[in-house]
Design an enzyme around this catalytic site. Sequence first.
Site, PDB file in Angstrom:
ATOM      1  N   CYS A   1      -5.891  25.890  14.210  1.00  0.00           N
ATOM      2  CA  CYS A   1      -6.752  25.128  15.119  1.00  0.00           C
ATOM      3  C   CYS A   1      -6.145  25.023  16.523  1.00  0.00           C
ATOM      4  O   CYS A   1      -6.229  25.960  17.293  1.00  0.00           O
ATOM      5  CB  CYS A   1      -7.132  23.786  14.523  1.00  0.00           C
ATOM      6  SG  CYS A   1      -8.710  23.216  15.185  1.00  0.00           S
TER       7      CYS A   1
ATOM      8  N   LYS B   1       7.778  -7.619 -20.100  1.00  0.00           N
ATOM      9  CA  LYS B   1       7.353  -8.671 -19.160  1.00  0.00           C
ATOM     10  C   LYS B   1       5.994  -8.356 -18.543  1.00  0.00           C
ATOM     11  O   LYS B   1       5.147  -9.225 -18.402  1.00  0.00           O
ATOM     12  CB  LYS B   1       8.375  -8.797 -18.025  1.00  0.00           C
ATOM     13  CG  LYS B   1       9.571  -9.617 -18.380  1.00  0.00           C
ATOM     14  CD  LYS B   1      10.306  -9.952 -17.098  1.00  0.00           C
ATOM     15  CE  LYS B   1      11.694 -10.470 -17.375  1.00  0.00           C
ATOM     16  NZ  LYS B   1      12.555 -10.309 -16.222  1.00  0.00           N
TER      17      LYS B   1
ATOM     18  N   TYR C   1      -1.197   9.090  13.311  1.00  0.00           N
ATOM     19  CA  TYR C   1       0.067   8.370  13.317  1.00  0.00           C
ATOM     20  C   TYR C   1      -0.020   7.092  12.501  1.00  0.00           C
ATOM     21  O   TYR C   1       0.902   6.679  11.822  1.00  0.00           O
ATOM     22  CB  TYR C   1       0.441   7.984  14.749  1.00  0.00           C
ATOM     23  CG  TYR C   1       1.722   8.619  15.194  1.00  0.00           C
ATOM     24  CD1 TYR C   1       2.760   8.852  14.293  1.00  0.00           C
ATOM     25  CD2 TYR C   1       1.910   8.984  16.520  1.00  0.00           C
ATOM     26  CE1 TYR C   1       3.933   9.446  14.699  1.00  0.00           C
ATOM     27  CE2 TYR C   1       3.082   9.583  16.928  1.00  0.00           C
ATOM     28  CZ  TYR C   1       4.091   9.806  16.017  1.00  0.00           C
ATOM     29  OH  TYR C   1       5.247  10.380  16.421  1.00  0.00           O
TER      30      TYR C   1
ATOM     31  N   SER D   1       0.872  -1.178   0.000  1.00  0.00           N
ATOM     32  CA  SER D   1       0.000   0.000   0.000  1.00  0.00           C
ATOM     33  C   SER D   1       0.911   1.230   0.000  1.00  0.00           C
ATOM     34  O   SER D   1       2.139   1.107   0.078  1.00  0.00           O
ATOM     35  CB  SER D   1      -0.930  -0.022   1.205  1.00  0.00           C
ATOM     36  OG  SER D   1      -0.176   0.023   2.381  1.00  0.00           O
TER      37      SER D   1
ATOM     38  N   THR E   1       9.885  -7.271 -11.735  1.00  0.00           N
ATOM     39  CA  THR E   1       8.445  -7.209 -12.017  1.00  0.00           C
ATOM     40  C   THR E   1       7.674  -8.372 -11.400  1.00  0.00           C
ATOM     41  O   THR E   1       6.458  -8.416 -11.487  1.00  0.00           O
ATOM     42  CB  THR E   1       8.171  -7.211 -13.537  1.00  0.00           C
ATOM     43  OG1 THR E   1       8.651  -8.431 -14.083  1.00  0.00           O
ATOM     44  CG2 THR E   1       8.847  -6.035 -14.225  1.00  0.00           C
TER      45      THR E   1
ATOM     46  N   HIS F   1      -9.200  25.470   9.354  1.00  0.00           N
ATOM     47  CA  HIS F   1      -8.066  24.864   8.644  1.00  0.00           C
ATOM     48  C   HIS F   1      -8.060  25.321   7.190  1.00  0.00           C
ATOM     49  O   HIS F   1      -8.706  24.693   6.350  1.00  0.00           O
ATOM     50  CB  HIS F   1      -8.210  23.344   8.627  1.00  0.00           C
ATOM     51  CG  HIS F   1      -8.180  22.686   9.966  1.00  0.00           C
ATOM     52  ND1 HIS F   1      -7.104  21.954  10.391  1.00  0.00           N
ATOM     53  CD2 HIS F   1      -9.091  22.630  10.973  1.00  0.00           C
ATOM     54  CE1 HIS F   1      -7.353  21.472  11.600  1.00  0.00           C
ATOM     55  NE2 HIS F   1      -8.549  21.873  11.977  1.00  0.00           N
TER      56      HIS F   1
ATOM     57  N   GLU G   1      -5.840  24.903   5.062  1.00  0.00           N
ATOM     58  CA  GLU G   1      -5.146  23.955   4.170  1.00  0.00           C
ATOM     59  C   GLU G   1      -6.100  23.048   3.399  1.00  0.00           C
ATOM     60  O   GLU G   1      -5.767  22.584   2.308  1.00  0.00           O
ATOM     61  CB  GLU G   1      -4.145  23.097   4.959  1.00  0.00           C
ATOM     62  CG  GLU G   1      -4.723  22.130   5.974  1.00  0.00           C
ATOM     63  CD  GLU G   1      -5.001  22.744   7.340  1.00  0.00           C
ATOM     64  OE1 GLU G   1      -4.934  23.983   7.453  1.00  0.00           O
ATOM     65  OE2 GLU G   1      -5.284  21.991   8.278  1.00  0.00           O
TER      66      GLU G   1
ATOM     67  N   GLU H   1      -9.150  21.106  27.657  1.00  0.00           N
ATOM     68  CA  GLU H   1      -8.819  19.821  27.037  1.00  0.00           C
ATOM     69  C   GLU H   1      -7.629  19.188  27.757  1.00  0.00           C
ATOM     70  O   GLU H   1      -7.557  17.975  27.916  1.00  0.00           O
ATOM     71  CB  GLU H   1      -8.476  20.040  25.545  1.00  0.00           C
ATOM     72  CG  GLU H   1      -8.044  18.777  24.824  1.00  0.00           C
ATOM     73  CD  GLU H   1      -7.886  18.950  23.311  1.00  0.00           C
ATOM     74  OE1 GLU H   1      -8.121  20.066  22.798  1.00  0.00           O
ATOM     75  OE2 GLU H   1      -7.550  17.953  22.646  1.00  0.00           O
TER      76      GLU H   1
ATOM     77  N   LYS I   1      -1.312   5.204  -5.283  1.00  0.00           N
ATOM     78  CA  LYS I   1      -2.543   4.947  -6.038  1.00  0.00           C
ATOM     79  C   LYS I   1      -3.420   6.185  -6.090  1.00  0.00           C
ATOM     80  O   LYS I   1      -4.057   6.477  -7.091  1.00  0.00           O
ATOM     81  CB  LYS I   1      -3.336   3.866  -5.294  1.00  0.00           C
ATOM     82  CG  LYS I   1      -3.570   2.639  -6.090  1.00  0.00           C
ATOM     83  CD  LYS I   1      -4.433   1.658  -5.321  1.00  0.00           C
ATOM     84  CE  LYS I   1      -4.003   1.550  -3.891  1.00  0.00           C
ATOM     85  NZ  LYS I   1      -4.943   1.226  -2.891  1.00  0.00           N
ATOM     86  N   GLY I   2      -3.455   6.902  -4.962  1.00  0.00           N
ATOM     87  CA  GLY I   2      -4.263   8.125  -4.882  1.00  0.00           C
ATOM     88  C   GLY I   2      -3.786   9.168  -5.881  1.00  0.00           C
ATOM     89  O   GLY I   2      -4.588   9.864  -6.501  1.00  0.00           O
TER      90      GLY I   2
ATOM     91  N   GLY J   1      -3.890  19.645  16.433  1.00  0.00           N
ATOM     92  CA  GLY J   1      -3.464  18.623  17.384  1.00  0.00           C
ATOM     93  C   GLY J   1      -4.561  18.310  18.381  1.00  0.00           C
ATOM     94  O   GLY J   1      -5.572  19.007  18.457  1.00  0.00           O
TER      95      GLY J   1
END
Length: 541
Positions: free
Chosen positions: A382, A224, A54, A13, A189, A508, A510, A406, A17-18, A355
């Site tokens: 944030c 191949k 993480y 993974s 391959t 946010h 971003e 918090e 792919k994304g 965070g």
Amino acid sequence: MVKFIFVTGGVLSSVGKGIVTSSVGKMLQVRGFTVTAIKIDPYVNVDSGTMNPYMHGEVFVTEDGGETDLDLGWYERFLGMNLPKENNITTGQVYQAVIERERRGDFLGRCVQIVPHITDEIKRRIRVVAEKSQVDVVLVEVGGTVGDIEGLPFLEAIRQMRLEEGFMNTLYIHVALVPILDVTGEMKTKPLQHSVNELRRIGIQPDIIVARSTKMITEEARRKIALFGTIPRNAVFCSYTVPLVYQVPLILDEQGMGDYICERLALPRRKGDWSGWRSMIDAYLNPEHEIRIALVGKYARLTDAYVSMREAFTHAGMACRTKVNIDYIEAERFEEKPEDVEMLGDYDGIFVPYGFGSRGVEGKIAAIRYARENDVPFLGICYGFQLAVVEFARNVCGLNGAHTTEVDPDTPHPVVDLMPEQRGVEFKGATMRLGAHKILIEEGTLAYKIYRRREIYERHRHRWEVNPDYWDILKRHGLVFSGRSPDGRRMEILELPNKYFFFASQFHGEFKSRPGNPSPEYYGFVKACVDRKLGAPRPEF
Ligand code: GLN
């Protein structure tokens, strides 16, 4: 009729792919076709919101408040569009829906099974997206690697879709790693071949194979892959490592991938217009300036936890023709060795990201204090915004022990506290304040200069906010809240007007930053870092 392109992955993974999925979307988009993209995540979580960055990388927040896989962020950035949360399908959602219907009695008398009930629900969700978006092509990326137990029902569903939608309306792309051996420099391959076999065992024959490698594959490797993958040689493409991810659609299209896809799907053949995209990449590859930013965070060891932030800096850097180097610094370091905070003096800017929880909080506060006292450009997002309030309350307003509840529920000065509507919340999933909300900006402020409008919509993901009981004292000591919610109950932006650039937001920026259209707060910060480095007066924007 709508066309479907399914993207699967093999060998490992995280092979990009994304990025390949986003690139395929871009190739179609520059040819004038409309597209949307779905990410399938085979894990049992209903959404990504409850997962630790993480382990899984950043949680991407959509305009409509979905907490999704970070690949949706890639789709949005490449395609320049907002995607709804239903474009992220998980095992959790599918089973939840089927089980709810079973309890309601919708399947009375029948045995509820993976095939057809689960697979039908998967296909239904894909088709709902196709229906609502009304696009020419729907891209569907299946997360994980072929052969994972969790992925099987999804692969079965997309296998069936070929039968139901027709050959000319469906296309399977398989992306797999082709490693290069250190010792001999040989391209291997075999793992890719095995993953294609695994896919075929399930009943899917790929139409296109994308080899992911550090270098362009050799002709021998291509031969191949084509032979053992049973596809023509011109259906094998290579996504090799490039300096900037936004180059990937270009390098794949140069190999003929866009034309091949159009032909295979019987889409009218059109020439793609890459001029805008190319000039943006050019700005990145040929910068005029360079800055160093210290990102003081808690997930510093895993940079995937901050992808959207990192990309927002890249976009801002392109717009200022500046190479932005980010050093990821563990905030806890400043707790263990307080004198280390002096190292921040070597940076052009200090950035404190999002965070949760208490780890590293005092270190982040120390970094913010350093930025304020030494007038180093600062941007807080944030948690970075909330902790800037804590720092200011403690060290400027003299509110000893001020904190966010918090971290310290018994603080004498709860300057950052739970919103009233959060107090009774027991379920952790999807209960934060999420998604895009309107923010009103005060004229004549730094915020107004960088956003150039009175009203903006930005995305959120938080439970805590600035306690209204402390607004007055903070303001009296010089903190300016230049953006707030329309009802005036929430502070959204803070700034210090007598500093070179000291800015933080509860939202946010971003998540809405795109190449060619950077987030204003990131742009403002990067520009301030460059100008200050060049010894220029404070930027007016
Ligand atoms: N932990 C803080 C809150 O929940 C900040 C969240 C964040 O940084 N996204 O409000």
